[in-house]
Scaffold this motif. Sequence first.
Motif, mmCIF file in Angstrom:
data_model
loop_
_atom_site.group_PDB
_atom_site.id
_atom_site.type_symbol
_atom_site.label_atom_id
_atom_site.label_comp_id
_atom_site.label_asym_id
_atom_site.label_seq_id
_atom_site.Cartn_x
_atom_site.Cartn_y
_atom_site.Cartn_z
ATOM 1 N N LEU A 14 0.864 -1.175 0.000
ATOM 2 C CA LEU A 14 0.000 0.000 0.000
ATOM 3 C C LEU A 14 0.897 1.220 0.000
ATOM 4 O O LEU A 14 1.840 1.306 0.798
ATOM 5 N N GLY A 15 0.626 2.156 -0.914
ATOM 6 C CA GLY A 15 1.504 3.300 -1.013
ATOM 7 C C GLY A 15 0.815 4.551 -1.506
ATOM 8 O O GLY A 15 -0.333 4.529 -1.947
ATOM 9 N N GLY A 16 1.562 5.634 -1.436
ATOM 10 C CA GLY A 16 1.091 6.905 -1.935
ATOM 11 C C GLY A 16 2.133 7.534 -2.845
ATOM 12 O O GLY A 16 3.341 7.344 -2.638
ATOM 13 N N VAL A 17 1.672 8.264 -3.843
ATOM 14 C CA VAL A 17 2.556 8.905 -4.810
ATOM 15 C C VAL A 17 2.214 10.378 -4.896
ATOM 16 O O VAL A 17 1.042 10.752 -4.999
ATOM 17 N N TRP A 18 3.246 11.201 -4.853
ATOM 18 C CA TRP A 18 3.095 12.654 -5.000
ATOM 19 C C TRP A 18 3.809 13.083 -6.269
ATOM 20 O O TRP A 18 5.033 13.067 -6.331
ATOM 21 N N ALA A 19 3.050 13.425 -7.304
ATOM 22 C CA ALA A 19 3.615 13.923 -8.560
ATOM 23 C C ALA A 19 3.808 15.424 -8.418
ATOM 24 O O ALA A 19 3.017 16.230 -8.921
ATOM 25 N N PHE A 20 4.886 15.806 -7.739
ATOM 26 C CA PHE A 20 5.051 17.206 -7.343
ATOM 27 C C PHE A 20 5.465 18.111 -8.485
ATOM 28 O O PHE A 20 5.192 19.306 -8.468
ATOM 29 N N LYS A 21 6.158 17.585 -9.497
ATOM 30 C CA LYS A 21 6.551 18.394 -10.645
ATOM 31 C C LYS A 21 6.896 17.464 -11.788
ATOM 32 O O LYS A 21 7.874 16.717 -11.706
ATOM 33 N N ALA A 22 6.103 17.486 -12.853
ATOM 34 C CA ALA A 22 6.334 16.586 -13.982
ATOM 35 C C ALA A 22 7.744 16.769 -14.548
ATOM 36 O O ALA A 22 8.203 17.918 -14.684
ATOM 37 N N PRO A 23 8.441 15.648 -14.834
ATOM 38 C CA PRO A 23 7.993 14.257 -14.762
ATOM 39 C C PRO A 23 8.399 13.559 -13.469
ATOM 40 O O PRO A 23 8.505 12.331 -13.444
ATOM 41 N N PHE A 24 8.623 14.310 -12.374
ATOM 42 C CA PHE A 24 9.170 13.731 -11.151
ATOM 43 C C PHE A 24 8.074 13.390 -10.150
ATOM 44 O O PHE A 24 7.070 14.095 -10.033
ATOM 45 N N GLU A 25 8.307 12.289 -9.402
ATOM 46 C CA GLU A 25 7.366 11.830 -8.391
ATOM 47 C C GLU A 25 8.122 11.331 -7.163
ATOM 48 O O GLU A 25 9.257 10.864 -7.258
ATOM 49 N N LEU A 26 7.468 11.431 -6.017
ATOM 50 C CA LEU A 26 7.935 10.800 -4.790
ATOM 51 C C LEU A 26 6.942 9.706 -4.417
ATOM 52 O O LEU A 26 5.724 9.919 -4.484
ATOM 53 N N ARG A 27 7.466 8.527 -4.034
ATOM 54 C CA ARG A 27 6.600 7.392 -3.709
ATOM 55 C C ARG A 27 7.005 6.799 -2.371
ATOM 56 O O ARG A 27 8.190 6.621 -2.091
ATOM 57 N N LEU A 28 6.015 6.479 -1.551
ATOM 58 C CA LEU A 28 6.240 5.805 -0.274
ATOM 59 C C LEU A 28 5.332 4.577 -0.245
ATOM 60 O O LEU A 28 4.111 4.700 -0.373
ATOM 61 N N THR A 29 5.929 3.386 -0.055
ATOM 62 C CA THR A 29 5.176 2.136 -0.142
ATOM 63 C C THR A 29 5.484 1.242 1.050
ATOM 64 O O THR A 29 6.654 1.028 1.394
#
Length: 233
Positions: A190-205
């Motif tokens: 189970l995780g969450g993704v923050w697409a803070f600035k295209a094309p970059f993302e932060l993911r925590l799973t």
Amino acid sequence: MLSFLSVRALPALGLAALSLVPPAAGAATLAGNAALTSDYVWRGTTQTQGDFATQAGLKASAANGLYVSAWGSNVEFAPETHASSELDLVAGWSGALAQDWALDANLTHYRYPSSAVDLDWTELGATLTWKSNVWAQLGWSSDALATHHTGTYAQLGARMPLGEAFRLEGAVGHYWLDDAYGQRYSHMQLGGVWAFKAPFELRLTWHDTDRAARDLFPDLAGSRVEAAFQAFF
């Protein structure tokens, strides 16, 4: 996945992928991805002993749905294997089946170029997706995990967009390894993704496995959290 296949080598991989797409398929498009992650977790088990991994890949797709891709990462297996890199080579087809349904069918070859023993193996897989947010995946191999025995893997997953920048993702999977190990195991994430600035993302799973996985892979399975910085281009 790369051990690390130098990022400078990625354009060469892309050209090789393009050369494999039939000319009749029309002009090919090229896409890529890269990630720095705190742990490389695959089907619930760590592939880096809980250490960081650097990953990158390229995919060449034709207008008719045919595609080839290459993806790499560093790995850390048992010391006697000397395995430090993984390279996944994929050939497949993806496309729409109906208005809300899409299918991706492929053949994946897992290679470990630096290994002192033969760890390479191949898997046939398919993923059915509904409205781009719910999926069912099935994989089968006659040489699962390079054991010379059959193995079947299934996964159900879903993602939930929360506005334009955030989304939640979850999945449950089950791996039948009865022929190879006399065992089968389940895992979830189970995780969450923050697409803070295209094309970059932060993911925590968050990952977890059942007791069978802990018995099979005592130092690799269990509960763990993975954080990643990723990009798609």
